[in-house]
Motif scaffolding. Structure first.
Motif, PDB file in Angstrom:
ATOM      1  N   SER A 113     -13.789  12.392  -3.159  1.00 19.57           N
ATOM      2  CA  SER A 113     -14.742  13.461  -3.532  1.00 19.57           C
ATOM      3  C   SER A 113     -14.063  14.379  -4.494  1.00 19.57           C
ATOM      4  N   GLY A 114     -12.546  14.037  -4.799  1.00 17.11           N
ATOM      5  CA  GLY A 114     -11.725  14.886  -5.809  1.00 17.11           C
ATOM      6  C   GLY A 114     -11.105  16.102  -5.156  1.00 17.11           C
ATOM      7  N   ILE A 115     -11.369  16.216  -3.512  1.00 20.41           N
ATOM      8  CA  ILE A 115     -11.007  17.521  -2.904  1.00 20.41           C
ATOM      9  C   ILE A 115      -9.265  17.885  -3.496  1.00 20.41           C
ATOM     10  N   LEU A 116      -8.598  16.963  -3.173  1.00 19.20           N
ATOM     11  CA  LEU A 116      -7.162  17.259  -3.223  1.00 19.20           C
ATOM     12  C   LEU A 116      -6.773  17.679  -4.960  1.00 19.20           C
ATOM     13  N   SER A 117      -7.627  16.804  -5.538  1.00 22.34           N
ATOM     14  CA  SER A 117      -7.234  17.312  -7.044  1.00 22.34           C
ATOM     15  C   SER A 117      -7.917  18.589  -7.498  1.00 22.34           C
ATOM     16  N   ILE A 118      -8.901  18.880  -6.854  1.00 20.22           N
ATOM     17  CA  ILE A 118      -9.649  20.194  -6.834  1.00 20.22           C
ATOM     18  C   ILE A 118      -8.862  21.376  -6.597  1.00 20.22           C
ATOM     19  N   ALA A 119      -8.279  21.128  -5.220  1.00 19.89           N
ATOM     20  CA  ALA A 119      -7.395  22.025  -4.610  1.00 19.89           C
ATOM     21  C   ALA A 119      -6.335  22.355  -5.499  1.00 19.89           C
ATOM     22  N   ALA A 120      -5.528  21.169  -6.105  1.00 21.94           N
ATOM     23  CA  ALA A 120      -4.436  21.508  -6.940  1.00 21.94           C
ATOM     24  C   ALA A 120      -4.465  22.151  -8.325  1.00 21.94           C
ATOM     25  N   LEU A 121      -5.842  21.712  -8.727  1.00 25.07           N
ATOM     26  CA  LEU A 121      -6.193  22.521  -9.948  1.00 25.07           C
ATOM     27  C   LEU A 121      -6.519  24.069  -9.911  1.00 25.07           C
ATOM     28  N   LYS A 122      -7.127  24.179  -8.654  1.00 26.37           N
ATOM     29  CA  LYS A 122      -7.317  25.754  -8.267  1.00 26.37           C
ATOM     30  C   LYS A 122      -5.920  26.372  -7.959  1.00 26.37           C
TER      31      LYS A 122
ATOM     32  N   GLY B  58      -3.417  25.841  -9.440  1.00 31.78           N
ATOM     33  CA  GLY B  58      -2.731  25.993 -10.844  1.00 31.78           C
ATOM     34  C   GLY B  58      -2.119  24.830 -11.464  1.00 31.78           C
ATOM     35  N   ALA B  59      -2.281  23.818 -10.947  1.00 33.10           N
ATOM     36  CA  ALA B  59      -1.780  22.274 -11.615  1.00 33.10           C
ATOM     37  C   ALA B  59      -2.516  22.327 -12.973  1.00 33.10           C
ATOM     38  N   ARG B  60      -1.809  21.865 -14.191  1.00 34.63           N
ATOM     39  CA  ARG B  60      -2.460  21.655 -15.213  1.00 34.63           C
ATOM     40  C   ARG B  60      -3.508  20.544 -15.565  1.00 34.63           C
ATOM     41  N   HIS B  61      -3.252  19.538 -14.891  1.00 29.46           N
ATOM     42  CA  HIS B  61      -3.987  18.306 -15.072  1.00 29.46           C
ATOM     43  C   HIS B  61      -3.907  17.368 -13.912  1.00 29.46           C
ATOM     44  N   ALA B  62      -5.170  16.407 -13.839  1.00 30.56           N
ATOM     45  CA  ALA B  62      -5.001  15.645 -12.557  1.00 30.56           C
ATOM     46  C   ALA B  62      -5.830  14.109 -13.189  1.00 30.56           C
ATOM     47  N   VAL B  63      -5.198  13.215 -12.531  1.00 27.78           N
ATOM     48  CA  VAL B  63      -5.795  11.866 -12.624  1.00 27.78           C
ATOM     49  C   VAL B  63      -6.006  11.365 -11.170  1.00 27.78           C
ATOM     50  N   GLY B  64      -7.435  10.795 -10.987  1.00 28.58           N
ATOM     51  CA  GLY B  64      -7.878  10.230  -9.770  1.00 28.58           C
ATOM     52  C   GLY B  64      -8.100   8.803  -9.781  1.00 28.58           C
ATOM     53  N   THR B  65      -7.582   8.045  -9.114  1.00 24.87           N
ATOM     54  CA  THR B  65      -8.050   6.662  -8.957  1.00 24.87           C
ATOM     55  C   THR B  65      -8.912   6.302  -7.533  1.00 24.87           C
TER      56      THR B  65
END
Length: 317
Positions: free
Chosen positions: A183-192, A194-201
């Protein structure tokens, strides 16, 4: 997308052999509905976000299988009925009746609404679209996630273990690789965080739609995350598209049996000094993953637990 749904009524005692017969008839997957209580061993293997309680066992099982709208359903049903008749000669399969209905992908999403409500992971509030944020929660870090056809609402211990590790290691410069993004939840958490960018596979095409919808629900700026479908373990084109030596953090919330072959591959994507956060590990598999991490040349920095689940965090030397 619409599907033809077929429901076969049988007996719980012969579920396995009936499913085998369905496979012989060309049915590739079966959904089981019965009232057999889960054993403790079963519960440990249930890698799902929400596990509702069920009623007492009545000995009846309903086996659901699905065919795409344009499939030759009559040909498949003819093979299924032939296999069932052969099976009746030596096994009591009960009624063996088959009923047909139609369903859509969105039906799976709506069915979960009765079980999924807002909750906290420490100071993070995770909330579905059909509930409102309370006034006292408006200053919290809020993640909007709707359960759907892709894994990851945040309710499962493995997701929560990963989120806690992300809180420790994410910085404003973080480039994150999220393997098995769901669902992208970990990337969304990281971006919120403060992470700069995320890539999901992910292997499941549903991850594309689910992640896009959840990114929009969380007002994540366009371009902050990319999602690609494919197996990074053995698909060189996916590895190349993801890139090498560029990620500050790689998160992989999958299963131990997948983490073992994934770990030596993922070291190529990590920067020197990069953090590797793994979860999806039942406690009996903890040492297996720890040894795989060490064998890949990574340094274990922390092992955390929640109930029967484990997260192993390591650093690329």
């Amino acid at each position: 997308m619409k599907w033809h749904k077929f429901t076969l009524k049988t007996r719980t005692e012969v579920e396995d052999i009936v499913i085998s017969s369905l496979a012989d008839a060309g049915v590739e997957g079966v959904e089981i509905e019965d009232k057999v209580p889960l054993s403790e061993a079963d519960k440990k293997q249930m890698f799902v976000d929400i596990l509702p309680d069920g009623p007492a066992d009545d000995g009846i099982a309903y086996l659901n299988f699905y065919l795409e709208e344009d499939a030759d359903k009559e040909a498949v049903l003819a093979r299924v009925r032939e296999e069932l008749e052969d099976l009746r000669s030596f096994a009591d399969i009960g009624e063996g009746t088959i009923t047909e209905s139609q369903t859509e992908d969105k039906d799976w999403i709506n069915n979960w609404k009765q079980y999924f409500h807002q909750f906290y992971v420490d100071d993070i509030l995770i909330i579905p679209s059909w509930e409102e944020v309370k006034d006292e929660d408006k200053d919290k870090l809020i993640i909007h996630i709707d359960p759907g056809t892709a894994f990851g609402t945040g309710m499962h211990e493995t997701t929560q273990l990963c989120m806690r590790q992300l809180k420790k290691y994410v910085t404003p410069d973080t480039e994150l690789l999220d393997v098995g993004t769901g669902s992208g939840i970990l990337s969304i958490a990281a971006l919120k965080l403060g992470a700069r960018h995320a890539v999901g596979t992910d292997l499941d095409p549903c991850a594309i739609t689910a992640t896009k919808e959840n990114l929009e629900a969380n007002e994540i700026p366009e371009g902050a995350m990319e999602v690609m479908i494919g197996n990074i373990i053995d698909d060189k084109s996916v590895q190349d598209a993801v890139g090498y030596g560029k990620y500050d953090i790689v998160a992989a919330n999958i299963l131990a049996d997948v983490l073992v072959p994934l770990t030596p591959v993922i070291t190529s994507q990590l920067k020197s000094g990069g953090i590797y956060i793994t979860s999806g590990i039942i406690d009996e598999k903890e040492e297996t993953v720890v040894e795989a991490v060490k064998a890949a040349g990574l340094e274990v920095v922390e092992v955390t637990h929640q109930n029967d689940w484990v997260s192993v965090t390591a650093r690329k030397k």
